[in-house]
Design a protein around this motif. Structure first.
Motif, short mmCIF file in Angstrom:
data_model
loop_
_atom_site.label_atom_id
_atom_site.label_comp_id
_atom_site.label_asym_id
_atom_site.label_seq_id
_atom_site.Cartn_x
_atom_site.Cartn_y
_atom_site.Cartn_z
N UNK A 124 43.08 43.49 40.91
CA UNK A 124 44.66 43.57 41.45
C UNK A 124 45.21 42.30 42.14
N UNK A 125 44.24 41.75 43.06
CA UNK A 125 44.73 40.73 43.80
C UNK A 125 44.97 39.51 42.77
N UNK A 126 44.05 39.17 41.81
CA UNK A 126 44.19 38.24 40.88
C UNK A 126 45.57 38.27 40.02
N UNK A 127 45.70 39.70 39.61
CA UNK A 127 47.04 39.93 38.79
C UNK A 127 48.42 39.91 39.69
N UNK A 128 48.32 40.27 40.92
CA UNK A 128 49.40 39.86 41.79
C UNK A 128 49.71 38.56 42.12
N UNK A 129 48.84 37.54 42.25
CA UNK A 129 48.78 36.18 42.51
C UNK A 129 49.08 35.61 41.29
#
Length: 141
Positions: A18-23
């Motif tokens: 999720x963090x990678x996707x948001x960034x």
């Protein structure tokens, strides 16, 4: 040669998808298109060696080897890269440890899109890597 968002190669290293996707989504909205991702330190180092990123967003806390533990290896593998630490920890000791270990900046979760872009552009500009905005481009607030 100065970089533009279109030419900047970005590596996202974080154990949370999720963090990678948001960034990635935030950066895509700003014109960045060249991405690689890794969910752990060993994969991130391998990708960095082959991809030669200009910008690395590196999670501080990951299972196994932490981002802070990985920072020296990453700086040796891609010395030209701007490395920004990403974490939910906003305590002074963690920030100081990351900067002293060679990080160029710090992004704190939860994310604020404008803050992230300012931190990234500021770090790239400080290293002399960011091209000046095109004439007539709107200024960031």
């Amino acid at each position: 040669m100065p970089l533009t968002p279109e030419t900047t190669k970005v590596l996202l290293i974080d154990d949370h998808q999720l963090t990678r996707s948001l960034l990635r989504g935030l950066l895509k909205n700003e014109g960045y298109h060249q991405f690689r991702e890794a969910a752990d330190a060993p994969s991130g180092l391998k990708i960095a060696t082959h991809f030669s990123p200009d910008l690395v967003c590196l999670d501080v806390q990951m299972p196994g080897k932490t981002g802070l533990d990985m920072l020296a290896e990453l700086r040796e593998a891609v010395p030209h890269a701007v490395i920004l630490m990403v974490t939910a920890q906003n305590d002074r000791d963690t920030v100081v440890a990351c900067i002293n270990a060679g990080a160029h900046g710090y992004i704190v979760k939860p994310f604020n899109a404008l803050t992230i872009i300012k931190v990234i552009e500021g770090a790239l500009a400080k290293r002399g890597l960011l091209a000046a905005p095109a004439a007539g481009a709107p200024a960031r607030k």
